[in-house]
Structures are given as C-alpha cells and as structure tokens.
Write a protein that holds these residues in place. Structure first.
Motif, PDB file in Angstrom:
ATOM      1  N   ASN A  29     -27.950   2.933 -14.807  1.00  0.00           N
ATOM      2  CA  ASN A  29     -27.609   4.349 -14.596  1.00  0.00           C
ATOM      3  C   ASN A  29     -26.112   4.625 -14.717  1.00  0.00           C
ATOM      4  N   ASN A  30     -25.447   3.868 -15.559  1.00  0.00           N
ATOM      5  CA  ASN A  30     -24.018   4.065 -15.803  1.00  0.00           C
ATOM      6  C   ASN A  30     -23.714   3.943 -17.287  1.00  0.00           C
ATOM      7  N   VAL A  31     -22.543   4.402 -17.647  1.00  0.00           N
ATOM      8  CA  VAL A  31     -21.962   4.099 -18.952  1.00  0.00           C
ATOM      9  C   VAL A  31     -20.877   3.084 -18.659  1.00  0.00           C
ATOM     10  N   SER A  32     -21.006   1.890 -19.210  1.00  0.00           N
ATOM     11  CA  SER A  32     -20.079   0.797 -18.926  1.00  0.00           C
ATOM     12  C   SER A  32     -19.483   0.272 -20.218  1.00  0.00           C
ATOM     13  N   ALA A  33     -18.330  -0.350 -20.108  1.00  0.00           N
ATOM     14  CA  ALA A  33     -17.666  -0.919 -21.281  1.00  0.00           C
ATOM     15  C   ALA A  33     -17.360  -2.386 -21.025  1.00  0.00           C
ATOM     16  N   LEU A  34     -17.541  -3.178 -22.049  1.00  0.00           N
ATOM     17  CA  LEU A  34     -17.120  -4.569 -22.005  1.00  0.00           C
ATOM     18  C   LEU A  34     -15.770  -4.632 -22.707  1.00  0.00           C
ATOM     19  N   ALA A  35     -14.783  -5.137 -22.016  1.00  0.00           N
ATOM     20  CA  ALA A  35     -13.444  -5.239 -22.591  1.00  0.00           C
ATOM     21  C   ALA A  35     -12.884  -6.606 -22.265  1.00  0.00           C
ATOM     22  N   GLY A  36     -12.097  -7.146 -23.163  1.00  0.00           N
ATOM     23  CA  GLY A  36     -11.479  -8.445 -22.931  1.00  0.00           C
ATOM     24  C   GLY A  36     -10.965  -9.023 -24.223  1.00  0.00           C
ATOM     25  N   GLN A  37     -10.420 -10.196 -24.113  1.00  0.00           N
ATOM     26  CA  GLN A  37      -9.844 -10.846 -25.284  1.00  0.00           C
ATOM     27  C   GLN A  37     -10.929 -11.190 -26.297  1.00  0.00           C
ATOM     28  N   SER A  38     -10.509 -11.371 -27.537  1.00  0.00           N
ATOM     29  CA  SER A  38     -11.429 -11.773 -28.594  1.00  0.00           C
ATOM     30  C   SER A  38     -12.040 -13.124 -28.241  1.00  0.00           C
ATOM     31  N   GLY A  39     -13.346 -13.234 -28.470  1.00  0.00           N
ATOM     32  CA  GLY A  39     -14.015 -14.512 -28.301  1.00  0.00           C
ATOM     33  C   GLY A  39     -14.487 -14.847 -26.904  1.00  0.00           C
ATOM     34  N   VAL A  40     -14.436 -13.886 -25.972  1.00  0.00           N
ATOM     35  CA  VAL A  40     -14.863 -14.210 -24.604  1.00  0.00           C
ATOM     36  C   VAL A  40     -16.356 -13.972 -24.374  1.00  0.00           C
ATOM     37  N   GLY A  41     -17.044 -13.355 -25.323  1.00  0.00           N
ATOM     38  CA  GLY A  41     -18.491 -13.194 -25.199  1.00  0.00           C
ATOM     39  C   GLY A  41     -18.996 -11.784 -25.004  1.00  0.00           C
ATOM     40  N   LYS A  42     -18.173 -10.780 -25.288  1.00  0.00           N
ATOM     41  CA  LYS A  42     -18.606  -9.390 -25.101  1.00  0.00           C
ATOM     42  C   LYS A  42     -19.832  -9.069 -25.960  1.00  0.00           C
ATOM     43  N   SER A  43     -19.784  -9.436 -27.216  1.00  0.00           N
ATOM     44  CA  SER A  43     -20.908  -9.145 -28.116  1.00  0.00           C
ATOM     45  C   SER A  43     -22.132  -9.984 -27.779  1.00  0.00           C
ATOM     46  N   THR A  44     -21.926 -11.206 -27.347  1.00  0.00           N
ATOM     47  CA  THR A  44     -23.051 -12.057 -26.943  1.00  0.00           C
ATOM     48  C   THR A  44     -23.772 -11.441 -25.749  1.00  0.00           C
ATOM     49  N   ILE A  45     -23.022 -10.994 -24.761  1.00  0.00           N
ATOM     50  CA  ILE A  45     -23.625 -10.340 -23.589  1.00  0.00           C
ATOM     51  C   ILE A  45     -24.337  -9.060 -24.006  1.00  0.00           C
ATOM     52  N   THR A  46     -23.722  -8.289 -24.905  1.00  0.00           N
ATOM     53  CA  THR A  46     -24.356  -7.054 -25.389  1.00  0.00           C
ATOM     54  C   THR A  46     -25.704  -7.365 -26.016  1.00  0.00           C
ATOM     55  N   ASN A  47     -25.768  -8.368 -26.887  1.00  0.00           N
ATOM     56  CA  ASN A  47     -27.032  -8.736 -27.535  1.00  0.00           C
ATOM     57  C   ASN A  47     -28.085  -9.158 -26.510  1.00  0.00           C
ATOM     58  N   ILE A  48     -27.682  -9.925 -25.518  1.00  0.00           N
ATOM     59  CA  ILE A  48     -28.629 -10.364 -24.486  1.00  0.00           C
ATOM     60  C   ILE A  48     -29.155  -9.170 -23.703  1.00  0.00           C
ATOM     61  N   LEU A  49     -28.270  -8.252 -23.335  1.00  0.00           N
ATOM     62  CA  LEU A  49     -28.695  -7.071 -22.568  1.00  0.00           C
ATOM     63  C   LEU A  49     -29.597  -6.164 -23.391  1.00  0.00           C
ATOM     64  N   LEU A  50     -29.383  -6.128 -24.697  1.00  0.00           N
ATOM     65  CA  LEU A  50     -30.217  -5.312 -25.577  1.00  0.00           C
ATOM     66  C   LEU A  50     -31.550  -5.991 -25.889  1.00  0.00           C
ATOM     67  N   GLY A  51     -31.601  -7.302 -25.720  1.00  0.00           N
ATOM     68  CA  GLY A  51     -32.817  -8.041 -26.032  1.00  0.00           C
ATOM     69  C   GLY A  51     -33.012  -8.269 -27.517  1.00  0.00           C
ATOM     70  N   GLU A  52     -31.974  -8.032 -28.297  1.00  0.00           N
ATOM     71  CA  GLU A  52     -32.031  -8.256 -29.741  1.00  0.00           C
ATOM     72  C   GLU A  52     -30.604  -8.375 -30.283  1.00  0.00           C
ATOM     73  N   THR A  53     -30.480  -8.928 -31.468  1.00  0.00           N
ATOM     74  CA  THR A  53     -29.166  -9.100 -32.071  1.00  0.00           C
ATOM     75  C   THR A  53     -28.785  -7.835 -32.823  1.00  0.00           C
ATOM     76  N   LYS A  54     -27.851  -7.105 -32.253  1.00  0.00           N
ATOM     77  CA  LYS A  54     -27.353  -5.879 -32.885  1.00  0.00           C
ATOM     78  C   LYS A  54     -25.881  -6.012 -33.231  1.00  0.00           C
ATOM     79  N   THR A  55     -25.194  -6.920 -32.574  1.00  0.00           N
ATOM     80  CA  THR A  55     -23.766  -7.083 -32.815  1.00  0.00           C
ATOM     81  C   THR A  55     -23.511  -8.432 -33.457  1.00  0.00           C
ATOM     82  N   ILE A  56     -22.490  -8.486 -34.277  1.00  0.00           N
ATOM     83  CA  ILE A  56     -22.108  -9.732 -34.942  1.00  0.00           C
ATOM     84  C   ILE A  56     -21.313 -10.578 -33.959  1.00  0.00           C
ATOM     85  N   ILE A  57     -21.689 -11.844 -33.888  1.00  0.00           N
ATOM     86  CA  ILE A  57     -20.987 -12.771 -32.995  1.00  0.00           C
ATOM     87  C   ILE A  57     -20.122 -13.670 -33.862  1.00  0.00           C
ATOM     88  N   GLY A  58     -18.822 -13.707 -33.549  1.00  0.00           N
ATOM     89  CA  GLY A  58     -17.895 -14.491 -34.343  1.00  0.00           C
ATOM     90  C   GLY A  58     -17.716 -15.893 -33.809  1.00  0.00           C
TER      91      GLY A  58
END
Length: 165
Positions: A29-58
């Motif tokens: 019930n919020n709008v949240s942002a993942l922020a941090g240095q490159s390579g810390v796992g923001k996109s990986t966490i996003t994909n897990i929370l979405l239950g599918e791969t939507k973001t490219i993981i470097g």
C-alpha cells in the motif's frame, strides 16, 4: 548502525529469499523506490517482488568489482494492487545539496530529541559549547560515526553554500 537509531532495516538475500516476505509487507500500500549504488541488487529484488523477470540484471565488473549501470531510467512497477515500486539507476555518489546546512540536523532522526538541549537557536552542533547534540555524543547516546558523518556533510553543504554564484 541504522536500526540502532530508529530506521527499519530488512536484511535481504535474493538467493535464499531471506527477508523478501518482510520487505513485501513493508512495501504494501505504498509507492516505494529502490535506490543505491550500481550492482547492489535493486533490479534483482524488483524481479523477485514482481515474480517475473522484467528488469535487466547486470554483471559486476571483474576489473573494478563495481556494478555496471544496466538500469538507465526510472521505471514504476505495480507489485500488487495499490503497491508500486520504482526501480532506479544506480549511482556512484549522491548529492544532497538541496538541503541547507542549517537544516541538516533535522535529517538525523537520532539527533532530534537532543536539539532542544542546545543553548542557542540555530546551533550548528559543531563549534558551540552548550550543545545538546555534543552532550548526547559525549554521553554515548549518539554514535560517534553518525556525528562524524553529520559534521562531514555539514561542512560540504556549508562550503557549497558559500561558493554559490
């Protein structure tokens, strides 16, 4: 450090899924942002929370062991009804120059209850003798590392203000 001063900290591990259920509950019930240095796992966490791969993981650079910017724009994802997550590009440094040096103490939640003990309104918590923050520091109520970070940021902001054009 951060949990000891009042921030909610959730340790996560995307391989073992540690902390993901708790993170999902905090985001609900919020709008949240993942922020941090490159390579810390923001996109990986996003994909897990979405239950599918939507973001490219470097990949992490083998040369400098730092993340490479694969996320190049801010994207808003709907995790579930009324729960949104912003995946943001990584950064190497973060500027907070929109904060004025005189207001910096308000951003240190562990300082707030001691500010009222300062003798002077507008106390910088650096040079003043009768300062509630420095008293709390001396009594071990404020962590030295937090105070040192405050002083460093304060001086950077003050220097930036004095050299405006």
């Amino acid at each position: 450090i951060y949990s000891s001063v009042g921030y909610k900290v959730i340790l996560t591990d995307c391989k073992s899924m540690k902390g993901i259920v708790e993170l999902r509950k905090c985001l609900k019930n919020n709008v949240s942002a993942l922020a941090g240095q490159s390579g810390v796992g923001k996109s990986t966490i996003t994909n897990i929370l979405l239950g599918e791969t939507k973001t490219i993981i470097g990949e992490i650079s083998q040369k400098n062991k730092k993340g490479k910017n694969t996320t190049t724009e801010i994207t808003l994802y709907e995790i579930e009804n009324n729960t949104y997550l912003l995946d943001t590009p990584g950064f190497q440094t973060m500027d907070i120059y929109e904060i004025e040096s005189k207001d910096l103490d308000k951003y240190f939640i562990d300082f707030r209850k001691y500010i009222k003990n300062c003798e002077f309104i507008g106390c910088t918590h650096i040079k003043e003798e009768k300062c509630g923050i420095k008293e709390a520091l001396n009594e071990g109520k404020i962590l030295k590392e937090r105070y040192d970070n405050f002083v460093k940021i304060y001086k950077e902001l003050k220097d930036k203000e004095e050299h405006k054009w």
